[in-house]
Write an enzyme that holds these catalytic residues in place. Structure first.
Site, PDB file in Angstrom:
ATOM      1  N   ARG A  13       0.882  -1.369  -0.102  1.00 29.58           N
ATOM      2  CA  ARG A  13       0.095   0.057  -0.161  1.00 29.58           C
ATOM      3  C   ARG A  13       0.985   1.281   0.064  1.00 29.58           C
ATOM      4  O   ARG A  13       0.258   2.353   0.029  1.00 29.58           O
ATOM      5  CB  ARG A  13      -0.872   0.113   1.159  1.00 29.58           C
ATOM      6  N   LYS A  20       9.066  -0.951   2.253  1.00 33.29           N
ATOM      7  CA  LYS A  20       8.444  -0.110   3.115  1.00 33.29           C
ATOM      8  C   LYS A  20       9.512   0.245   4.439  1.00 33.29           C
ATOM      9  O   LYS A  20       9.249   1.535   4.662  1.00 33.29           O
ATOM     10  CB  LYS A  20       7.096  -0.896   3.900  1.00 33.29           C
ATOM     11  N   TYR A  98       8.437  -4.871  15.143  1.00 30.31           N
ATOM     12  CA  TYR A  98       8.270  -4.763  13.810  1.00 30.31           C
ATOM     13  C   TYR A  98       9.078  -3.471  13.040  1.00 30.31           C
ATOM     14  O   TYR A  98       9.166  -2.634  13.675  1.00 30.31           O
ATOM     15  CB  TYR A  98       6.696  -4.336  13.456  1.00 30.31           C
ATOM     16  N   ASP A 100       8.306  -1.737  10.778  1.00 31.28           N
ATOM     17  CA  ASP A 100       7.179  -0.492  10.560  1.00 31.28           C
ATOM     18  C   ASP A 100       6.712   0.099  11.394  1.00 31.28           C
ATOM     19  O   ASP A 100       5.562   0.721  11.264  1.00 31.28           O
ATOM     20  CB  ASP A 100       6.415  -1.024   9.239  1.00 31.28           C
ATOM     21  N   GLU A 150      -7.026 -13.206  15.201  1.00 32.85           N
ATOM     22  CA  GLU A 150      -7.053 -12.215  14.093  1.00 32.85           C
ATOM     23  C   GLU A 150      -8.407 -11.534  13.497  1.00 32.85           C
ATOM     24  O   GLU A 150      -9.425 -12.254  13.765  1.00 32.85           O
ATOM     25  CB  GLU A 150      -6.177 -12.913  12.797  1.00 32.85           C
ATOM     26  N   TYR A 362      30.672  34.970  -4.063  1.00 34.94           N
ATOM     27  CA  TYR A 362      31.127  33.500  -4.009  1.00 34.94           C
ATOM     28  C   TYR A 362      32.298  33.397  -3.500  1.00 34.94           C
ATOM     29  O   TYR A 362      33.299  33.923  -4.226  1.00 34.94           O
ATOM     30  CB  TYR A 362      31.042  32.936  -5.489  1.00 34.94           C
ATOM     31  N   ALA A 419      37.220  48.592  -7.432  1.00 34.02           N
ATOM     32  CA  ALA A 419      36.252  47.937  -7.936  1.00 34.02           C
ATOM     33  C   ALA A 419      36.135  47.387  -9.392  1.00 34.02           C
ATOM     34  O   ALA A 419      37.114  47.894 -10.348  1.00 34.02           O
ATOM     35  CB  ALA A 419      34.747  49.104  -8.113  1.00 34.02           C
TER      36      ALA A 419
HETATM   37  C1  UD1 Z   1      -0.192  -8.459  13.020  1.00 34.01           C
HETATM   38  C2  UD1 Z   1      -0.487  -9.229  14.149  1.00 34.01           C
HETATM   39  C3  UD1 Z   1      -1.985  -8.731  14.489  1.00 34.01           C
HETATM   40  C4  UD1 Z   1      -1.310  -7.191  15.274  1.00 34.01           C
HETATM   41  C5  UD1 Z   1      -0.930  -6.764  14.139  1.00 34.01           C
HETATM   42  C6  UD1 Z   1      -0.442  -5.239  14.607  1.00 34.01           C
HETATM   43  C7  UD1 Z   1      -0.275 -11.513  13.309  1.00 34.01           C
HETATM   44  C8  UD1 Z   1      -0.457 -12.831  12.723  1.00 34.01           C
HETATM   45  N1  UD1 Z   1      -0.933 -10.684  13.752  1.00 34.01           N
HETATM   46  O1  UD1 Z   1      -1.276  -8.401  11.972  1.00 34.01           O
HETATM   47  O2  UD1 Z   1      -2.437  -9.396  15.734  1.00 34.01           O
HETATM   48  O3  UD1 Z   1      -2.972  -6.946  15.669  1.00 34.01           O
HETATM   49  O4  UD1 Z   1       0.163  -7.245  13.487  1.00 34.01           O
HETATM   50  O5  UD1 Z   1      -0.122  -4.381  13.581  1.00 34.01           O
HETATM   51  O6  UD1 Z   1       1.063 -11.543  13.739  1.00 34.01           O
HETATM   52  N2  UD1 Z   1       6.298  -9.778   8.517  1.00 34.01           N
HETATM   53  C9  UD1 Z   1       7.224 -10.524   7.922  1.00 34.01           C
HETATM   54  N3  UD1 Z   1       6.939 -11.628   7.441  1.00 34.01           N
HETATM   55  C10 UD1 Z   1       5.867 -11.971   7.198  1.00 34.01           C
HETATM   56  C11 UD1 Z   1       4.445 -11.354   7.594  1.00 34.01           C
HETATM   57  C12 UD1 Z   1       4.934 -10.147   8.289  1.00 34.01           C
HETATM   58  O7  UD1 Z   1       8.467 -10.013   8.201  1.00 34.01           O
HETATM   59  O8  UD1 Z   1       5.896 -13.024   6.579  1.00 34.01           O
HETATM   60  C13 UD1 Z   1       6.319  -8.431   9.182  1.00 34.01           C
HETATM   61  C14 UD1 Z   1       5.740  -7.324   8.391  1.00 34.01           C
HETATM   62  O9  UD1 Z   1       6.974  -6.738   7.447  1.00 34.01           O
HETATM   63  C15 UD1 Z   1       5.482  -6.377   9.580  1.00 34.01           C
HETATM   64  C16 UD1 Z   1       5.077  -7.289  10.705  1.00 34.01           C
HETATM   65  O10 UD1 Z   1       5.659  -8.566  10.228  1.00 34.01           O
HETATM   66  O11 UD1 Z   1       6.645  -5.600   9.949  1.00 34.01           O
HETATM   67  C17 UD1 Z   1       3.435  -7.286  10.904  1.00 34.01           C
HETATM   68  O12 UD1 Z   1       3.308  -8.061   9.584  1.00 34.01           O
HETATM   69  P1  UD1 Z   1       1.572  -7.581   9.172  1.00 34.01           P
HETATM   70  O13 UD1 Z   1       1.308  -8.278   7.797  1.00 34.01           O
HETATM   71  O14 UD1 Z   1       1.512  -5.803   9.041  1.00 34.01           O
HETATM   72  O15 UD1 Z   1       0.744  -8.136  10.158  1.00 34.01           O
HETATM   73  P2  UD1 Z   1      -0.863  -7.789  10.500  1.00 34.01           P
HETATM   74  O16 UD1 Z   1      -1.595  -8.651   9.591  1.00 34.01           O
HETATM   75  O17 UD1 Z   1      -1.012  -6.147  10.415  1.00 34.01           O
HETATM   76 CA    CA Z   2       0.487  -4.263  10.079  1.00 33.29          CA
END
Ligand code: UD1
Ligand code: CA
Length: 453
Positions: A13, A20, A98, A100, A150, A362, A419
């Protein structure tokens, strides 16, 4: 403690070629903020799980204390954590962050890890007015956590729960391999959910504890440019608040941007729309006018920087006056009481105490002494098309307007340059230097007029 930062997701997104976690917040990749916070907790192992754009991520944040684990396919948060397992110390807990989620405070993480101790499973949770989209914390009759569900797998009743999983957890490490290996992906998203580990931990007799952050924004993640912009504002408001608390006057804290670190003395005033980058130090009583960009600079006490001035990798003494519209480029070193005015560019040059270059000049690759007056339109011709050369202007020189100094050249102490002079040979102390020129005047001249077509 081990710390694992999950950063393999692609961030669809964001609609960007840049992974990201490398999008900048306050001038630094999102992931760098998380790594900095992680470092402040002194982990024994620090592992980043990379996937999408992994090489770019490695190149951007690589450091001796950071290890990388590659998740080839993004099969879920549980699968992501599993990739880091071989790099972890099984004897200490593992904190999962995380890449992000950039603004979590170290104190909040410490609260979580303290609550969990060596053996409990800890979850950072927060209660939201609108919990839509997040994993929900399901608690039993006694109030203890039973599992996390979830959004996409939740029943209507479970979706009413407003306490959510931030995703930040701490877990004992030794049993983790078993718990992760046992995860299934029979769920709405077909992913290996880290959230399902909670049930395994409970089954294995581990307590599950929760902790909450002081501020909701500490747990906000970036999935879109809107969310990135919102967190940027949170960051900048916090940065502005810290300065206000420390006694700095900001004309408008909502129009202040810091992309690095700033340190201010007493009674500093900063007008609107300034951007500070890298490492900036402002002495006591410094005043910064509106719309200035200041990067990696030290500015001495009592100096005034007027509107639209750009400063990069420069040092300015006390009680100097810069701008409006001045430009200090890397290597500009200004002594006390120097004046550099509008449309004056200074690069790789020293300017001595009390010297002035007030208009349209300059000054590059130069050593200018004290008490020098540089007239409007003066140019140091530092570049011969192949190499750069220095111009030396000794103390008390008067440089007339529209002078060119063809480097290498030395102008002795107290010299007066008329000058419009092109100075291409060294000038001895105390001399007057000028080029011979003739003013020719033809009386009664008739200017051509435009033909009518
Ligand atoms: C996840 C949580 C959810 C929580 C939410 C908070 C799980 C199953 N769900 O959901 O309970 O409320 O975060 O934001 O954990 N990532 C990887 N590899 C993957 C998948 C994800 O590195 O295969 C990383 C992503 O880059 C990101 C983080 O894990 O930094 C979370 O992934 P994202 O897909 O955003 O999780 P959500 O579905 O939002
Ligand atoms: Ca997320």
């Amino acid at each position: 403690m081990n710390i694992v930062i999950l950063a393999a997701g692609m961030g669809k997104r964001m609609h960007s070629a840049l992974p990201k976690v490398l999008h900048p917040l306050a001038g630094q990749p999102l992931l760098s903020h998380v790594i900095d916070t992680a470092r402040s907790l002194s982990p024994s192992r620090l592992v980043v799980v990379i996937g999408h754009g992994g090489d770019a991520v490695r190149a951007a944040v690589g450091a001796p204390d950071v290890q990388f684990a590659v998740q080839e396919q993004q099969l879920g948060t549980g699968h992501a954590l599993a990739q880091a397992l071989p790099l972890l110390d099984p004897n200490v807990p593992t904190l999962v962050l995380y890449g992000d989620v950039p603004l979590t405070r170290a104190s909040t993480l410490k609260r979580l890890t303290d609550a969990a101790g060596a053996n409990a499973y800890g979850i950072l949770t927060v209660t939201l007015d609108n919990p839509t989209g997040y994993g929900r914390i399901v608690r039993g009759a006694t109030g203890s956590v039973i599992r996390i569900v979830e959004q996409k797998d939740a029943t209507d009743d479970e979706r009413l729960i407003d306490e959510i999983n931030t995703g930040i957890v701490v877990t004992p490490t030794a049993p983790l391999a078993g718990w992760l290996a046992a995860l299934g992906n029979d769920n709405a998203q077909g992913e290996y959910y880290l959230t399902d580990v909670v049930e395994a931990a409970i089954k294995a007799g581990h307590a599950v504890v929760t902790a909450q952050p002081d501020e909701e924004w500490e747990t906000l993640g970036v999935n879109s440019k809107q969310q990135l912009a919102e967190l940027e504002r949170v960051y900048q408001r916090n940065a502005a608040d810290s300065l206000l608390v420390a006694g700095v006057t900001l004309a408008d804290p909502a129009r202040f941007d810091l992309r690095g670190a700033i340190s201010c003395g007493r009674d500093v005033f900063i007008d609107v729309n300034c951007v500070f980058e890298g490492s900036v130090t402002l002495g006591d009583n410094v005043r910064i006018g509106p719309n200035c960009v200041i990067r990696d600079a030290v500015i001495g006490a009592g100096t005034r920087v007027d509107a639209y001035t750009h400063i990069e990798s420069a040092k300015v003494g006390a009680n100097a006056v810069l701008g409006p519209y001045a430009r200090l480029r890397p290597g500009a070193q200004l002594a006390d009481e120097v004046h550099v005015g509008n449309f004056v560019e200074v690069k790789n040059a020293n300017i001595g105490v009390g010297s002035k270059a007030n208009h349209l000049s300059y000054v590059g690759d130069a050593d200018v002494g004290a008490g020098v007056n540089i007239g409007a339109g003066t140019i140091t011709c530092n570049y011969d098309g192949a190499n750069k050369h220095r111009t030396v202007i000794e103390d008390q020189v008067f440089v007339g307007s529209d002078t060119q100094l063809v480097a290498p050249v030395r102008v002795g102490r107290g010299v007066t340059i008329a000058a419009g002079t092109t100075v291409w040979k060294d000038v001895a102390e105390g001399a007057l230097v000028l080029n011979e020129k003739t003013q020719i005047e033809k009386t009664g001249y008739v200017r051509p007029v435009k033909k009518k077509s």
